[in-house]
Motif scaffolding. Structure first.
Motif, PDB file in Angstrom:
ATOM      1  N   TYR A  35      39.780 -14.030  12.795  1.00  0.00           N
ATOM      2  CA  TYR A  35      39.633 -15.449  13.093  1.00  0.00           C
ATOM      3  C   TYR A  35      39.505 -16.193  11.766  1.00  0.00           C
ATOM      4  O   TYR A  35      39.087 -15.625  10.750  1.00  0.00           O
ATOM      5  CB  TYR A  35      38.369 -15.714  13.933  1.00  0.00           C
ATOM      6  CG  TYR A  35      38.398 -15.142  15.330  1.00  0.00           C
ATOM      7  CD1 TYR A  35      37.986 -13.836  15.573  1.00  0.00           C
ATOM      8  CD2 TYR A  35      38.812 -15.915  16.410  1.00  0.00           C
ATOM      9  CE1 TYR A  35      38.000 -13.310  16.863  1.00  0.00           C
ATOM     10  CE2 TYR A  35      38.817 -15.398  17.703  1.00  0.00           C
ATOM     11  CZ  TYR A  35      38.415 -14.095  17.916  1.00  0.00           C
ATOM     12  OH  TYR A  35      38.427 -13.576  19.191  1.00  0.00           O
ATOM     13  N   GLN A 104      32.330  -9.446  21.438  1.00  0.00           N
ATOM     14  CA  GLN A 104      32.978  -9.213  20.157  1.00  0.00           C
ATOM     15  C   GLN A 104      31.913  -9.316  19.072  1.00  0.00           C
ATOM     16  O   GLN A 104      31.157 -10.282  19.025  1.00  0.00           O
ATOM     17  CB  GLN A 104      34.087 -10.238  19.896  1.00  0.00           C
ATOM     18  CG  GLN A 104      35.320  -9.990  20.734  1.00  0.00           C
ATOM     19  CD  GLN A 104      36.467 -10.902  20.370  1.00  0.00           C
ATOM     20  OE1 GLN A 104      36.560 -11.427  19.267  1.00  0.00           O
ATOM     21  NE2 GLN A 104      37.386 -11.074  21.304  1.00  0.00           N
TER      22      GLN A 104
ATOM     23  N   TYR B  33      34.949 -14.817  30.794  1.00  0.00           N
ATOM     24  CA  TYR B  33      33.581 -14.828  30.276  1.00  0.00           C
ATOM     25  C   TYR B  33      33.384 -16.089  29.440  1.00  0.00           C
ATOM     26  O   TYR B  33      34.332 -16.616  28.839  1.00  0.00           O
ATOM     27  CB  TYR B  33      33.329 -13.615  29.365  1.00  0.00           C
ATOM     28  CG  TYR B  33      33.410 -12.281  30.042  1.00  0.00           C
ATOM     29  CD1 TYR B  33      34.483 -11.434  29.836  1.00  0.00           C
ATOM     30  CD2 TYR B  33      32.384 -11.847  30.888  1.00  0.00           C
ATOM     31  CE1 TYR B  33      34.556 -10.193  30.444  1.00  0.00           C
ATOM     32  CE2 TYR B  33      32.454 -10.610  31.498  1.00  0.00           C
ATOM     33  CZ  TYR B  33      33.540  -9.789  31.272  1.00  0.00           C
ATOM     34  OH  TYR B  33      33.615  -8.556  31.880  1.00  0.00           O
ATOM     35  N   PHE B  35      30.655 -17.708  26.392  1.00  0.00           N
ATOM     36  CA  PHE B  35      29.679 -17.304  25.390  1.00  0.00           C
ATOM     37  C   PHE B  35      29.163 -18.534  24.636  1.00  0.00           C
ATOM     38  O   PHE B  35      29.860 -19.536  24.496  1.00  0.00           O
ATOM     39  CB  PHE B  35      30.319 -16.375  24.344  1.00  0.00           C
ATOM     40  CG  PHE B  35      30.987 -15.149  24.900  1.00  0.00           C
ATOM     41  CD1 PHE B  35      32.299 -15.202  25.346  1.00  0.00           C
ATOM     42  CD2 PHE B  35      30.309 -13.949  24.964  1.00  0.00           C
ATOM     43  CE1 PHE B  35      32.930 -14.075  25.856  1.00  0.00           C
ATOM     44  CE2 PHE B  35      30.932 -12.809  25.467  1.00  0.00           C
ATOM     45  CZ  PHE B  35      32.243 -12.871  25.908  1.00  0.00           C
ATOM     46  N   GLU B  52      29.256 -14.038  32.812  1.00  0.00           N
ATOM     47  CA  GLU B  52      30.469 -13.612  33.504  1.00  0.00           C
ATOM     48  C   GLU B  52      30.787 -14.620  34.603  1.00  0.00           C
ATOM     49  O   GLU B  52      29.888 -14.995  35.358  1.00  0.00           O
ATOM     50  CB  GLU B  52      30.285 -12.220  34.131  1.00  0.00           C
ATOM     51  CG  GLU B  52      30.192 -11.094  33.131  1.00  0.00           C
ATOM     52  CD  GLU B  52      28.776 -10.837  32.626  1.00  0.00           C
ATOM     53  OE1 GLU B  52      28.543  -9.781  32.037  1.00  0.00           O
ATOM     54  OE2 GLU B  52      27.900 -11.701  32.845  1.00  0.00           O
ATOM     55  N   MET B  95      36.632 -16.459  27.055  1.00  0.00           N
ATOM     56  CA  MET B  95      37.484 -15.273  26.959  1.00  0.00           C
ATOM     57  C   MET B  95      38.035 -14.941  28.338  1.00  0.00           C
ATOM     58  O   MET B  95      37.272 -14.744  29.284  1.00  0.00           O
ATOM     59  CB  MET B  95      36.696 -14.074  26.440  1.00  0.00           C
ATOM     60  CG  MET B  95      37.503 -12.780  26.394  1.00  0.00           C
ATOM     61  SD  MET B  95      36.446 -11.309  26.250  1.00  0.00           S
ATOM     62  CE  MET B  95      35.786 -11.520  24.613  1.00  0.00           C
ATOM     63  N   ASN B  97      39.366 -12.434  30.979  1.00  0.00           N
ATOM     64  CA  ASN B  97      39.094 -11.009  31.163  1.00  0.00           C
ATOM     65  C   ASN B  97      40.275 -10.340  31.853  1.00  0.00           C
ATOM     66  O   ASN B  97      40.224  -9.995  33.024  1.00  0.00           O
ATOM     67  CB  ASN B  97      37.829 -10.827  31.986  1.00  0.00           C
ATOM     68  CG  ASN B  97      37.435  -9.371  32.098  1.00  0.00           C
ATOM     69  OD1 ASN B  97      37.683  -8.602  31.180  1.00  0.00           O
ATOM     70  ND2 ASN B  97      36.833  -8.999  33.213  1.00  0.00           N
ATOM     71  N   SER B 101      45.530 -10.917  28.199  1.00  0.00           N
ATOM     72  CA  SER B 101      44.946 -11.949  27.347  1.00  0.00           C
ATOM     73  C   SER B 101      44.549 -11.395  25.999  1.00  0.00           C
ATOM     74  O   SER B 101      44.282 -12.153  25.088  1.00  0.00           O
ATOM     75  CB  SER B 101      43.711 -12.525  28.016  1.00  0.00           C
ATOM     76  OG  SER B 101      42.645 -11.599  27.927  1.00  0.00           O
ATOM     77  N   ASN B 102      44.477 -10.083  25.880  1.00  0.00           N
ATOM     78  CA  ASN B 102      44.004  -9.444  24.652  1.00  0.00           C
ATOM     79  C   ASN B 102      42.561  -9.811  24.301  1.00  0.00           C
ATOM     80  O   ASN B 102      42.122  -9.555  23.201  1.00  0.00           O
ATOM     81  CB  ASN B 102      44.931  -9.755  23.473  1.00  0.00           C
ATOM     82  CG  ASN B 102      46.319  -9.217  23.725  1.00  0.00           C
ATOM     83  OD1 ASN B 102      46.499  -8.014  23.893  1.00  0.00           O
ATOM     84  ND2 ASN B 102      47.293 -10.102  23.797  1.00  0.00           N
ATOM     85  N   TYR B 103      41.892 -10.445  25.244  1.00  0.00           N
ATOM     86  CA  TYR B 103      40.454 -10.675  25.128  1.00  0.00           C
ATOM     87  C   TYR B 103      40.087 -11.503  23.907  1.00  0.00           C
ATOM     88  O   TYR B 103      39.008 -11.345  23.345  1.00  0.00           O
ATOM     89  CB  TYR B 103      39.697  -9.336  25.111  1.00  0.00           C
ATOM     90  CG  TYR B 103      40.118  -8.437  26.249  1.00  0.00           C
ATOM     91  CD1 TYR B 103      40.988  -7.381  26.045  1.00  0.00           C
ATOM     92  CD2 TYR B 103      39.659  -8.678  27.533  1.00  0.00           C
ATOM     93  CE1 TYR B 103      41.386  -6.568  27.094  1.00  0.00           C
ATOM     94  CE2 TYR B 103      40.055  -7.872  28.590  1.00  0.00           C
ATOM     95  CZ  TYR B 103      40.920  -6.822  28.357  1.00  0.00           C
ATOM     96  OH  TYR B 103      41.310  -6.024  29.390  1.00  0.00           O
ATOM     97  N   LYS B 104      40.975 -12.375  23.477  1.00  0.00           N
ATOM     98  CA  LYS B 104      40.633 -13.207  22.322  1.00  0.00           C
ATOM     99  C   LYS B 104      39.686 -14.309  22.758  1.00  0.00           C
ATOM    100  O   LYS B 104      39.628 -14.698  23.924  1.00  0.00           O
ATOM    101  CB  LYS B 104      41.892 -13.821  21.709  1.00  0.00           C
ATOM    102  CG  LYS B 104      42.576 -14.873  22.565  1.00  0.00           C
ATOM    103  CD  LYS B 104      43.742 -15.464  21.812  1.00  0.00           C
ATOM    104  CE  LYS B 104      44.369 -16.623  22.583  1.00  0.00           C
ATOM    105  NZ  LYS B 104      45.173 -16.161  23.708  1.00  0.00           N
ATOM    106  N   LEU B 105      38.929 -14.815  21.796  1.00  0.00           N
ATOM    107  CA  LEU B 105      37.985 -15.911  22.039  1.00  0.00           C
ATOM    108  C   LEU B 105      38.627 -17.240  21.670  1.00  0.00           C
ATOM    109  O   LEU B 105      39.290 -17.358  20.640  1.00  0.00           O
ATOM    110  CB  LEU B 105      36.722 -15.713  21.198  1.00  0.00           C
ATOM    111  CG  LEU B 105      35.799 -14.575  21.625  1.00  0.00           C
ATOM    112  CD1 LEU B 105      34.783 -14.273  20.528  1.00  0.00           C
ATOM    113  CD2 LEU B 105      35.075 -14.920  22.921  1.00  0.00           C
ATOM    114  N   PHE B 107      37.359 -21.049  20.939  1.00  0.00           N
ATOM    115  CA  PHE B 107      36.116 -21.724  20.602  1.00  0.00           C
ATOM    116  C   PHE B 107      36.235 -23.238  20.762  1.00  0.00           C
ATOM    117  O   PHE B 107      37.310 -23.820  20.593  1.00  0.00           O
ATOM    118  CB  PHE B 107      35.743 -21.442  19.141  1.00  0.00           C
ATOM    119  CG  PHE B 107      35.242 -20.053  18.882  1.00  0.00           C
ATOM    120  CD1 PHE B 107      36.130 -19.029  18.599  1.00  0.00           C
ATOM    121  CD2 PHE B 107      33.889 -19.767  18.905  1.00  0.00           C
ATOM    122  CE1 PHE B 107      35.680 -17.743  18.363  1.00  0.00           C
ATOM    123  CE2 PHE B 107      33.422 -18.483  18.662  1.00  0.00           C
ATOM    124  CZ  PHE B 107      34.323 -17.467  18.391  1.00  0.00           C
TER     125      PHE B 107
END
Lengths: 115, 117
Positions: A35, A104, B33, B35, B52, B95, B97, B101-105, B107
């Motif tokens: 990132y 993560q 998800y 965060f 979740e 994210m 799930n 999606s490759n589980y990227k965040l 922001f």
């Protein structure tokens, strides 16, 4: 407690030079990410890496960027010819092999300054 | 594509008081998800709390709790008994799930919280 490490903590380079940012993810993690955070802005996804190949990359991740996991422990981000606008904080992150563990874990970041 | 919006660039609170940081998101996904990450001046990214989407119960972690409103796509963070060490930038993140999606965040832009003595 295991943690993600990154080196160097701060890298200063001249425009046009190549830089390699290094990360050591947590040992039982299989999903890896880079990132970027330009000063004062939000954290942006660059690339995800799984099973020794890129699984997804953003528009930012152009031909000047590359990633590899050369030895099964290090995970590197290379910028081939740096530009002024590449100055940013670069974070490496990793995720556990068990996808039920959805967190993560971030490294402390590398501050890249391009002059 | 997912978007995350934090409408409060800066907030301040007195020590020991309670503060709520807002976050809204937009997605067509159903399995995801959410965060909250804290970024102190050291710029380390520290996970504060996670939620979740399939769980109706709001997550809590000591002094930190969330108000998750799935229909409204809202995910606010409440910090009770604020402490000087809570001073930091707070990022809301999303994210998907699913393997694709490759589980990227993704922001938000962050909220700078200052706790005053």
């Amino acid at each position: 407690e295991p943690e993600v490490t990154q080196t160097p903590s701060h890298q200063v380079t001249q425009m046009g030079q190549e830089v390699i940012l290094r990360c050591v993810p947590i040992s039982n993690h299989l999903y890896f990410y880079w990132y970027r955070q330009i000063l004062g802005q939000k954290v942006e996804f660059l690339v995800s890496f799984y099973n020794n190949e890129i699984s997804e990359k953003s528009e930012i991740f152009d031909d000047q960027f590359s990633v590899e996991r050369p030895d099964g422990s290090n995970f590197t981000l290379k910028i081939r010819s740096t530009k002024l606008e590449d100055s940013a904080m670069y974070f490496c992150a990793s995720r556990h092999r068990d996808l039920k563990i959805n967190e993560q874990f971030f490294g402390p970041g590398t501050r890249l300054t391009v002059l | 594509a997912q978007t995350v919006t934090q409408s409060q660039p800066e907030m301040s609170v007195q020590e020991a008081e309670t503060v709520t940081l807002s976050c809204t998101y937009d997605t067509s996904e159903n399995n995801y998800y959410l965060f909250w990450y804290k970024q102190p001046p050291s710029r380390q990214m520290i996970l504060v709390i996670r939620q979740e989407a399939y769980k109706q119960q709001n997550a809590t972690e000591n002094r930190f709790s969330v108000n998750f409103q799935k229909a409204a796509k809202s995910f606010s963070l409440k910090i009770s008994d604020s402490q000087l060490g809570d001073t930091a930038m707070y990022f809301c993140a999303f994210m998907v799930n699913s393997g694709g999606s490759n589980y990227k965040l993704t922001f938000g832009k962050g909220t700078l919280l200052t706790v005053n003595p």
